[in-house]
Design a protein around this motif. Structure first.
Motif, PDB file in Angstrom:
ATOM      1  N   THR A 107       9.999   1.980   5.398  1.00 55.70           N
ATOM      2  CA  THR A 107      10.706   1.843   6.677  1.00 55.70           C
ATOM      3  C   THR A 107      10.345   0.520   7.340  1.00 55.70           C
ATOM      4  OG1 THR A 107      10.248   4.184   6.877  1.00 55.70           O
ATOM      5  CG2 THR A 107      11.286   3.127   8.756  1.00 55.70           C
ATOM      6  N   ARG A 108       9.067   0.150   7.251  1.00 60.02           N
ATOM      7  CA  ARG A 108       8.658  -1.126   7.855  1.00 60.02           C
ATOM      8  C   ARG A 108       9.370  -2.289   7.177  1.00 60.02           C
ATOM      9  NH1 ARG A 108       4.037  -0.026  11.111  1.00 60.02           N
ATOM     10  NH2 ARG A 108       3.076   1.911  10.395  1.00 60.02           N
ATOM     11  N   GLY A 145       5.710   5.469   5.559  1.00 58.38           N
ATOM     12  CA  GLY A 145       6.392   4.555   6.466  1.00 58.38           C
ATOM     13  C   GLY A 145       6.473   3.115   6.005  1.00 58.38           C
ATOM     14  N   GLU A 161       0.855  -1.184   0.000  1.00 57.18           N
ATOM     15  CA  GLU A 161       0.000   0.000   0.000  1.00 57.18           C
ATOM     16  C   GLU A 161       0.892   1.234   0.000  1.00 57.18           C
ATOM     17  OE1 GLU A 161      -3.948  -0.522   2.384  1.00 57.18           O
ATOM     18  OE2 GLU A 161      -2.358  -1.537   3.502  1.00 57.18           O
ATOM     19  N   HIS A 170       5.081 -10.946   4.684  1.00 56.79           N
ATOM     20  CA  HIS A 170       3.631 -11.099   4.595  1.00 56.79           C
ATOM     21  C   HIS A 170       2.917 -10.603   5.848  1.00 56.79           C
ATOM     22  CE1 HIS A 170       1.932 -12.682   0.999  1.00 56.79           C
ATOM     23  NE2 HIS A 170       2.835 -13.629   0.877  1.00 56.79           N
ATOM     24  N   LYS A 171       3.625 -10.654   6.978  1.00 54.77           N
ATOM     25  CA  LYS A 171       2.983 -10.237   8.225  1.00 54.77           C
ATOM     26  C   LYS A 171       2.787  -8.733   8.303  1.00 54.77           C
ATOM     27  CE  LYS A 171       4.356 -12.195  12.112  1.00 54.77           C
ATOM     28  NZ  LYS A 171       5.195 -12.921  13.102  1.00 54.77           N
ATOM     29  N   LEU A 172       3.531  -7.977   7.498  1.00 55.43           N
ATOM     30  CA  LEU A 172       3.321  -6.525   7.510  1.00 55.43           C
ATOM     31  C   LEU A 172       1.951  -6.241   6.905  1.00 55.43           C
ATOM     32  CD1 LEU A 172       6.843  -5.322   6.327  1.00 55.43           C
ATOM     33  CD2 LEU A 172       5.952  -5.421   8.659  1.00 55.43           C
ATOM     34  N   ILE A 173       1.177  -5.467   7.642  1.00 53.37           N
ATOM     35  CA  ILE A 173      -0.214  -5.223   7.239  1.00 53.37           C
ATOM     36  C   ILE A 173      -0.278  -4.539   5.872  1.00 53.37           C
ATOM     37  CG2 ILE A 173      -2.407  -4.148   7.963  1.00 53.37           C
ATOM     38  CD1 ILE A 173      -1.458  -6.118  10.084  1.00 53.37           C
ATOM     39  N   ASN A 174       0.702  -3.678   5.563  1.00 55.21           N
ATOM     40  CA  ASN A 174       0.667  -2.918   4.314  1.00 55.21           C
ATOM     41  C   ASN A 174       1.174  -3.718   3.111  1.00 55.21           C
ATOM     42  OD1 ASN A 174       1.770  -0.321   6.410  1.00 55.21           O
ATOM     43  ND2 ASN A 174      -0.294  -0.429   5.551  1.00 55.21           N
ATOM     44  N   VAL A 175       1.684  -4.917   3.351  1.00 61.53           N
ATOM     45  CA  VAL A 175       2.149  -5.737   2.231  1.00 61.53           C
ATOM     46  C   VAL A 175       0.963  -6.522   1.677  1.00 61.53           C
ATOM     47  CG1 VAL A 175       3.552  -7.735   1.596  1.00 61.53           C
ATOM     48  CG2 VAL A 175       4.535  -5.901   2.986  1.00 61.53           C
ATOM     49  N   LEU A 176       0.696  -6.333   0.373  1.00 59.80           N
ATOM     50  CA  LEU A 176      -0.485  -6.940  -0.227  1.00 59.80           C
ATOM     51  C   LEU A 176      -0.165  -8.274  -0.884  1.00 59.80           C
ATOM     52  CD1 LEU A 176      -1.894  -3.703  -1.891  1.00 59.80           C
ATOM     53  CD2 LEU A 176      -2.641  -4.748   0.248  1.00 59.80           C
TER      54      LEU A 176
END
Lengths: 184, 564
Positions: free
Chosen positions: A40-41, A37, A33, A88-94
């Protein structure tokens, strides 16, 4: 292995998968998304987990809400499955795609600032032409060549111009897209 | 309405009845909204207390905990609870104040880059940039914190935006395209797992905090009873399976029972549920359960094969998967007698190596004895909140947890100072149950200011300090592994007039009943009296100074080489 029968299985036949080091270079195409940031994540995750990225590039896609991160890493030294699972655990990764080399077009752009005199200037221009590159700036004592291609091509050009005096070089890192009709 | 009033509406919509926090400059608007929002706000004495209280609340109830702090130091004081919640997968939403947007990045007064500082410690975080996003963001924060593998979510609220006038409409649909936790578990894998269990002659269930988080305790009990196999659990998983039970073989890991560690060492199949093969569990990784195949069930795919490759991975919610696994196993009609020899071997270990200690002499109180007495007095019915250190291990070994969410401790991060505020949260969440804090003379002093919170809210927690005058666990390691060079471990809390602080007087200063216990023979009666009296109690129990936690797997050693 048969899994759909009720016969007892032999535990000896079970094989573990995972935490594999594939031994090859991986190009991960990561849709994220487009929010503050996010990069950075992603990079912070790599630092924290001790994963080593070779190259990383970020850019917009045809959808302005979504960016694409292309990153390359060495599957010989990095546990590729852990990298993708943690990403995959990063919420913004689709979406993450581990691109297969044979089914992928990968390109990188590099700018070379090479020192020159009136005599070597034309030699460098010829080399750039052979590599289907462009001369994007000419000065009295230096020349800048732009080369696009796979990593090996850029490295070959670097080898050729280094003897003339390589003042600076900058590379974008690879971007990649899968071949064929299917989306990357 | 003001954005801060919308925040209150969102909290109510999420079913929040109590929050823990501390006001300051940057969250003044929020606290103005608390003034008449009708939400019970517990005023702590340090933001870390708020964070741990929210964790205790979440662990005791299974609901999402909520903590508030201001910008800058308020937020940095929350970093430890945030990391703690991350390590133990505790659902908590942390709201931090932030300086006005025009001051962001200018090193304004009480400005800290909260999002940056907390990034590696959160499941997710949000910096509000548009006040109209606040309601949706809050509901997303609760959704992320409480689902999948639970964890902490930070919402950073710039002060000016919280004062903005926005149109509030309840948000009922949360749609996060990048967040779709898998829940059901792959049917083929589940069937495969059932067949593996049926084929195993030396199976062991190894379960963790994930079973508690998933509220899968009932499902676990049914499955374990269906299979007849032995079960051990991690520190975090205690209570998911009832400790007083023939199939229960005790906790595993560094200070687990010999029966549990030896069983895992010799197992041919480990059924790992909601656990993550932590180094305190495995000891030397290459020699952990060397003969076993692994079934690994977890909601977080990244945990599977992270430390040890799994033979049968199943990603999903234990509450959904375990009943299916039990059903598949039942269908196979396995011969239970295949485990007879295995159980005999385990019983031998249990008889030969029970948890034990030398009784104290001349009225001296042994720390293990205190935990046993607490167990007897409470009948296992209390919620035990623990701090970190020797007392924590004894509370895990000698209190037998019959139900989940009765054992609240900081396992992953090992945060000293966790116990007292966590008990505040647990008591607020479960008001009718007796709450006991088991702590040490070191840990209690790390968040002792929360005695004021207890007094203010009249929270009837019973604090039991196992006072040996040492940072006991550090001292133990110095004795065993650092040639008895006791460096900086004497806390001076033990002894007569010269001891400080005097915990009884200290309690008195806070208006809380302080009690000192030094006599072994009346310990149980004294504790009973203290627990039965109304209101909070602060109990300084003087215990053997140099008692060590045993048995023990030395760091980096294999389980079969346990000592003590």
């Amino acid at each position: 292995m048969m899994v759909d029968t009720n016969e007892l299985l032999s535990l000896d036949d079970l094989h573990a998968a995972g935490s594999v080091r594939s031994g090859r270079k991986h190009v991960l195409s990561v849709l994220v998304e487009n929010k503050p940031g996010v990069l950075t994540r992603v990079s912070g995750l790599f630092t924290r987990r001790g994963f080593n990225i070779d190259t990383l590039s970020v850019g917009p896609t045809d959808d302005e809400r979504i960016s694409r991160i292309t990153l390359t890493l060495d599957g010989a030294s990095q546990p590729i499955d852990q990298v993708t699972k943690q990403l995959h655990k990063l919420i913004n990764v689709l979406k993450i795609k581990d691109l297969q080399p044979a089914e992928t077009v990968a390109r990188e752009l590099a700018l070379f600032k090479v020192s020159c005199d009136p005599q070597t200037r034309s030699e460098i221009r010829e080399l750039a032409e052979v590599f289907r590159g462009k001369i994007v700036d000419i000065g009295k004592k230096s020349i800048i060549a732009e080369i696009t291609g796979e990593r090996s091509k850029i490295e070959a050009f670097e080898k050729l111009v280094r003897p003339y005096g390589l003042v600076e070089m900058i590379r974008t890192g690879e971007v990649a897209i899968s071949r064929g009709r299917e989306e990357t | 309405m003001r954005a801060v009033d919308a925040i209150m509406e969102c909290l109510k919509a999420e079913g929040v009845d109590v929050v823990f926090g501390y006001p300051g400059g940057a969250n003044l608007p929020t606290y103005d909204a608390f003034y008449d929002a009708g939400i019970h706000h517990v005023l702590v004495r340090h933001e870390a207390g708020a964070g741990h209280a929210a964790e205790g609340y979440a662990k005791a109830t299974g609901k999402v905990g909520v903590a508030f702090g201001t910008s800058g130091p308020g937020a940095t004081n929350l970093v430890t609870p945030i990391m703690d919640a991350m390590m133990d997968s505790v659902p908590v939403v942390f709201f931090t104040g932030q300086v006005r947007t025009e001051l962001l990045g200018t090193d304004g007064f009480q400005e800290a880059d909260t999002i940056g500082i907390t990034m590696p410690a959160v499941k997710h975080s949000f910096l509000i940039t548009d006040p109209r996003d606040i309601p949706r963001t809050i509901h997303e924060a609760f959704h992320i914190a409480g689902t999948g593998r639970p964890g902490p979510v930070v919402v950073d609220l710039p002060m000016d935006l919280t004062k903005a006038d926005i149109a509030y409409e309840p948000v009922t649909d949360v749609n996060l395209p990048g967040y779709q936790p898998r829940t059901t578990g792959n049917a083929k894998q589940i069937r495969q797992a059932a067949r593996a269990i049926a084929a195993a002659r030396r199976p062991v269930f190894y379960t963790g905090g994930g079973v508690v988080s998933a509220n899968a305790s009932e499902a676990l009990r049914e499955l374990v009873r269906e299979t007849g196999a032995p079960i051990t659990s991690t520190l975090m998983g205690l209570g998911a399976f009832p400790a007083p039970d023939p199939q229960w073989i005790g906790m595993l890991g560094m200070h687990g029972t010999r029966a549990a560690n030896y069983a895992v060492d010799e197992a041919d199949l480990l059924i790992a549920v909601g656990c993550r093969f932590d180094d305190r569990v495995t000891g030397k990784l290459s020699e952990f359960a060397p003969r076993a195949k692994y079934i690994h069930i977890d909601v977080d795919p990244a945990e599977i094969s992270k430390n040890i490759p799994a033979h049968i991975p199943i990603v999903g919610d234990a509450k959904q998967i375990l009943p299916k696994l039990a059903h598949e196993y039942r269908e196979l009609d396995a011969d239970q007698s295949r485990m007879d020899a295995w159980w005999q071997r385990i019983h031998t270990w249990q008889e030969r190596h029970p948890l034990t200690y030398e009784p104290g002499e001349n009225g001296e109180i042994k720390p293990q004895q205190v935990i046993q007495a607490i167990y007897e007095v409470t009948g296992g019915e209390a919620i035990i909140s623990s701090d970190v250190g020797q007392h924590q291990m004894w509370a895990a070994q000698y209190y037998h947890y019959p139900e989940p969410r009765r054992w609240i401790n900081s396992g992953g991060l090992g945060t000293m100072g966790f116990g007292l505020p966590a008990a505040i949260g647990a008591q607020m969440g479960v008001p009718d149950r007796l709450n006991v804090v088991v702590t040490g003379d070191g840990s209690i002093q790390m968040n002792i200011q929360e005695l004021a919170t207890i007094r203010q809210e009249n929270i009837p927690v019973k604090v039991v300090i196992l006072n040996n005058g040492y940072l006991g666990m550090v001292r133990q390691w110095q004795e065993l592994f650092w040639q008895e060079r006791y460096s900086q471990v004497d806390m001076h809390t033990f002894g007569g007039e010269e001891a400080f602080p005097d915990f009884v007087k200290l309690a008195d200063a806070y208006g809380i009943r302080g009690i000192r216990l030094t006599e072994s023979s009346s310990l149980e009666d004294d504790l009973r009296a203290a627990f039965e009296a109304e209101g909070p109690a602060f109990i300084d129990v003087r215990v053997t100074r140099d008692e060590k936690v045993y048995p023990m797997i030395a760091p980096g050693e294999a389980a079969r080489n346990m000592v003590g």
